[in-house]
Motif scaffolding. Structure first.
Motif, PDB file in Angstrom:
ATOM      1  N   LYS A  80       0.854  -1.192   0.000  1.00 38.15           N
ATOM      2  CA  LYS A  80       0.000   0.000   0.000  1.00 38.15           C
ATOM      3  C   LYS A  80       0.886   1.237   0.000  1.00 38.15           C
ATOM      4  CE  LYS A  80      -3.682  -2.460   0.240  1.00 38.15           C
ATOM      5  NZ  LYS A  80      -4.490  -2.653  -0.924  1.00 38.15           N
ATOM      6  N   SER A  81       0.296   2.377  -0.316  1.00 43.92           N
ATOM      7  CA  SER A  81       1.085   3.615  -0.356  1.00 43.92           C
ATOM      8  C   SER A  81       1.470   4.053   1.053  1.00 43.92           C
ATOM      9  CB  SER A  81       0.288   4.723  -1.047  1.00 43.92           C
ATOM     10  OG  SER A  81      -0.785   5.128  -0.229  1.00 43.92           O
ATOM     11  N   LEU A  82       2.464   4.916   1.113  1.00 48.62           N
ATOM     12  CA  LEU A  82       2.968   5.388   2.407  1.00 48.62           C
ATOM     13  C   LEU A  82       1.887   6.112   3.191  1.00 48.62           C
ATOM     14  CD1 LEU A  82       5.354   5.765   4.311  1.00 48.62           C
ATOM     15  CD2 LEU A  82       5.934   7.819   3.049  1.00 48.62           C
ATOM     16  N   LEU A  83       1.061   6.892   2.514  1.00 50.98           N
ATOM     17  CA  LEU A  83      -0.016   7.620   3.181  1.00 50.98           C
ATOM     18  C   LEU A  83      -1.028   6.657   3.794  1.00 50.98           C
ATOM     19  CD1 LEU A  83      -1.290  10.370   3.815  1.00 50.98           C
ATOM     20  CD2 LEU A  83      -2.524  10.181   1.662  1.00 50.98           C
ATOM     21  N   ILE A  84      -1.415   5.632   3.068  1.00 49.80           N
ATOM     22  CA  ILE A  84      -2.377   4.657   3.575  1.00 49.80           C
ATOM     23  C   ILE A  84      -1.797   3.904   4.766  1.00 49.80           C
ATOM     24  CG2 ILE A  84      -3.675   2.562   2.967  1.00 49.80           C
ATOM     25  CD1 ILE A  84      -4.736   5.121   1.676  1.00 49.80           C
ATOM     26  N   VAL A  85      -0.542   3.508   4.676  1.00 47.87           N
ATOM     27  CA  VAL A  85       0.116   2.801   5.778  1.00 47.87           C
ATOM     28  C   VAL A  85       0.141   3.673   7.025  1.00 47.87           C
ATOM     29  CG1 VAL A  85       2.317   1.846   6.565  1.00 47.87           C
ATOM     30  CG2 VAL A  85       1.501   1.339   4.273  1.00 47.87           C
ATOM     31  N   ALA A  86       0.508   4.937   6.870  1.00 48.88           N
ATOM     32  CA  ALA A  86       0.576   5.845   8.015  1.00 48.88           C
ATOM     33  C   ALA A  86      -0.797   6.087   8.626  1.00 48.88           C
ATOM     34  CB  ALA A  86       1.215   7.164   7.588  1.00 48.88           C
ATOM     35  N   ILE A  87      -1.797   6.265   7.787  1.00 47.40           N
ATOM     36  CA  ILE A  87      -3.152   6.516   8.304  1.00 47.40           C
ATOM     37  C   ILE A  87      -3.665   5.310   9.082  1.00 47.40           C
ATOM     38  CG2 ILE A  87      -5.562   6.808   7.595  1.00 47.40           C
ATOM     39  CD1 ILE A  87      -4.532   8.693   5.391  1.00 47.40           C
ATOM     40  N   PHE A  88      -3.537   4.120   8.516  1.00 45.08           N
ATOM     41  CA  PHE A  88      -4.017   2.921   9.200  1.00 45.08           C
ATOM     42  C   PHE A  88      -3.261   2.664  10.495  1.00 45.08           C
ATOM     43  CE2 PHE A  88      -6.376   2.090   5.418  1.00 45.08           C
ATOM     44  CZ  PHE A  88      -7.415   1.244   5.809  1.00 45.08           C
ATOM     45  N   ALA A  89      -1.956   2.888  10.499  1.00 50.09           N
ATOM     46  CA  ALA A  89      -1.167   2.692  11.714  1.00 50.09           C
ATOM     47  C   ALA A  89      -1.586   3.679  12.804  1.00 50.09           C
ATOM     48  CB  ALA A  89       0.319   2.829  11.407  1.00 50.09           C
ATOM     49  N   CYS A  90      -1.791   4.933  12.422  1.00 44.96           N
ATOM     50  CA  CYS A  90      -2.189   5.948  13.411  1.00 44.96           C
ATOM     51  C   CYS A  90      -3.587   5.682  13.955  1.00 44.96           C
ATOM     52  CB  CYS A  90      -2.127   7.344  12.787  1.00 44.96           C
ATOM     53  SG  CYS A  90      -0.467   7.912  12.452  1.00 44.96           S
ATOM     54  N   VAL A  91      -4.504   5.312  13.076  1.00 45.26           N
ATOM     55  CA  VAL A  91      -5.874   5.031  13.518  1.00 45.26           C
ATOM     56  C   VAL A  91      -5.893   3.813  14.434  1.00 45.26           C
ATOM     57  CG1 VAL A  91      -8.142   4.255  12.693  1.00 45.26           C
ATOM     58  CG2 VAL A  91      -6.997   6.170  11.583  1.00 45.26           C
ATOM     59  N   THR A  92      -5.125   2.797  14.099  1.00 44.58           N
ATOM     60  CA  THR A  92      -5.055   1.606  14.955  1.00 44.58           C
ATOM     61  C   THR A  92      -4.469   1.940  16.317  1.00 44.58           C
ATOM     62  OG1 THR A  92      -4.770   0.212  13.010  1.00 44.58           O
ATOM     63  CG2 THR A  92      -4.129  -0.725  15.127  1.00 44.58           C
ATOM     64  N   ALA A  93      -3.379   2.688  16.341  1.00 47.26           N
ATOM     65  CA  ALA A  93      -2.764   3.062  17.619  1.00 47.26           C
ATOM     66  C   ALA A  93      -3.709   3.913  18.448  1.00 47.26           C
ATOM     67  CB  ALA A  93      -1.453   3.804  17.370  1.00 47.26           C
ATOM     68  N   LEU A  94      -4.425   4.831  17.809  1.00 45.58           N
ATOM     69  CA  LEU A  94      -5.390   5.661  18.535  1.00 45.58           C
ATOM     70  C   LEU A  94      -6.528   4.820  19.092  1.00 45.58           C
ATOM     71  CD1 LEU A  94      -6.416   8.480  19.359  1.00 45.58           C
ATOM     72  CD2 LEU A  94      -7.600   8.555  17.161  1.00 45.58           C
ATOM     73  N   ALA A  95      -7.072   3.916  18.283  1.00 51.31           N
ATOM     74  CA  ALA A  95      -8.187   3.083  18.729  1.00 51.31           C
ATOM     75  C   ALA A  95      -7.782   2.190  19.895  1.00 51.31           C
ATOM     76  CB  ALA A  95      -8.704   2.243  17.566  1.00 51.31           C
ATOM     77  N   ILE A  96      -6.632   1.557  19.798  1.00 47.78           N
ATOM     78  CA  ILE A  96      -6.157   0.680  20.886  1.00 47.78           C
ATOM     79  C   ILE A  96      -5.867   1.507  22.133  1.00 47.78           C
ATOM     80  CG2 ILE A  96      -4.366  -0.942  21.572  1.00 47.78           C
ATOM     81  CD1 ILE A  96      -6.258  -2.100  19.519  1.00 47.78           C
ATOM     82  N   ASN A  97      -5.333   2.683  21.961  1.00 44.64           N
ATOM     83  CA  ASN A  97      -5.038   3.552  23.100  1.00 44.64           C
ATOM     84  C   ASN A  97      -6.333   3.969  23.801  1.00 44.64           C
ATOM     85  OD1 ASN A  97      -3.362   4.864  24.857  1.00 44.64           O
ATOM     86  ND2 ASN A  97      -2.854   6.530  23.463  1.00 44.64           N
ATOM     87  N   LEU A  98      -7.368   4.313  23.021  1.00 40.52           N
ATOM     88  CA  LEU A  98      -8.658   4.672  23.624  1.00 40.52           C
ATOM     89  C   LEU A  98      -9.285   3.479  24.323  1.00 40.52           C
ATOM     90  CD1 LEU A  98     -10.151   6.967  20.838  1.00 40.52           C
ATOM     91  CD2 LEU A  98      -9.249   7.650  23.069  1.00 40.52           C
ATOM     92  N   ILE A  99      -9.181   2.298  23.748  1.00 38.33           N
ATOM     93  CA  ILE A  99      -9.721   1.098  24.386  1.00 38.33           C
ATOM     94  C   ILE A  99      -9.000   0.814  25.687  1.00 38.33           C
ATOM     95  CG2 ILE A  99      -9.891  -1.425  24.137  1.00 38.33           C
ATOM     96  CD1 ILE A  99     -10.442  -0.915  21.139  1.00 38.33           C
ATOM     97  N   CYS A 100      -7.688   0.967  25.701  1.00 38.73           N
ATOM     98  CA  CYS A 100      -6.923   0.742  26.928  1.00 38.73           C
ATOM     99  C   CYS A 100      -7.248   1.772  28.010  1.00 38.73           C
ATOM    100  CB  CYS A 100      -5.422   0.767  26.631  1.00 38.73           C
ATOM    101  SG  CYS A 100      -4.854  -0.671  25.726  1.00 38.73           S
ATOM    102  N   MET A 101      -7.615   2.987  27.618  1.00 40.72           N
ATOM    103  CA  MET A 101      -7.975   4.011  28.603  1.00 40.72           C
ATOM    104  C   MET A 101      -9.325   3.708  29.244  1.00 40.72           C
ATOM    105  SD  MET A 101      -6.803   7.455  26.674  1.00 40.72           S
ATOM    106  CE  MET A 101      -6.201   8.591  27.881  1.00 40.72           C
ATOM    107  N   VAL A 102     -10.227   3.107  28.460  1.00 40.99           N
ATOM    108  CA  VAL A 102     -11.545   2.785  28.981  1.00 40.99           C
ATOM    109  C   VAL A 102     -11.458   1.605  29.951  1.00 40.99           C
ATOM    110  CG1 VAL A 102     -13.829   1.928  28.325  1.00 40.99           C
ATOM    111  CG2 VAL A 102     -12.737   3.734  27.000  1.00 40.99           C
TER     112      VAL A 102
END
Length: 103
Positions: A80-102
Motif C-alpha cells: 500500500k502507499s505510504l499515506l495509507i500505511v501511516a493513516i491505518f497505523a495511526c488510527v489503529t494506535a489511537l483506537a487501541i489507546n482509547l480502548i486501553c484508557m476505557v
C-alpha cells in the motif's frame, strides 16, 4: 585568541578536511563496487534505527504502539502507499489507546 593562531588552526583544519575527502579518490583508481553497495543501504538502516524507538515510545502505551507497528507492517507488506500505511497505523494506535484508557 591571537588572530595568527586562528588562521593556523583554520588552515590545518582545511587541509585535514581536504585530505580526508581526496584520499579515497587518489588511493582507489578503479571502480568501488563494495563501498557503493554498502552506502546504498546505509540511509535505510539509519532511518530504521532512528524511527523504530520513536514508534515504540510515541503513544506512551506499548500495546497501542505495537498494534500500530503490526498494522503498518501488514499494510506495507501488501504494498500500500505510504499515506495509507501511516493513516491505518495511526488510527489503529489511537483506537487501541482509547480502548486501553476505557478498560
Amino acid at each position: 585568541m591571537i588572530i595568527r593562531d586562528f588562521f593556523i588552526y583554520l588552515f590545518i583544519m582545511a587541509g585535514v578536511t581536504y585530505l580526508i575527502r581526496v584520499l579515497p579518490f587518489v588511493i582507489f583508481k578503479g571502480k568501488i563496487t563494495f563501498i557503493k553497495s554498502f552506502l546504498y543501504y546505509v540511509p535505510y538502516a539509519v532511518l530504521g534505527a532512528m524511527t523504530f524507538p520513536a514508534i515504540l515510545f510515541s503513544t506512551g502505551n506499548y500495546i497501542s504502539s505495537i498494534a500500530g507497528l503490526i498494522v503498518a507492517c501488514i499494510m506495507a507488506f501488501k504494498e500500500k502507499s505510504l499515506l495509507i500505511v501511516a493513516i491505518f497505523a495511526c488510527v489503529t494506535a489511537l483506537a487501541i489507546n482509547l480502548i486501553c484508557m476505557v478498560i
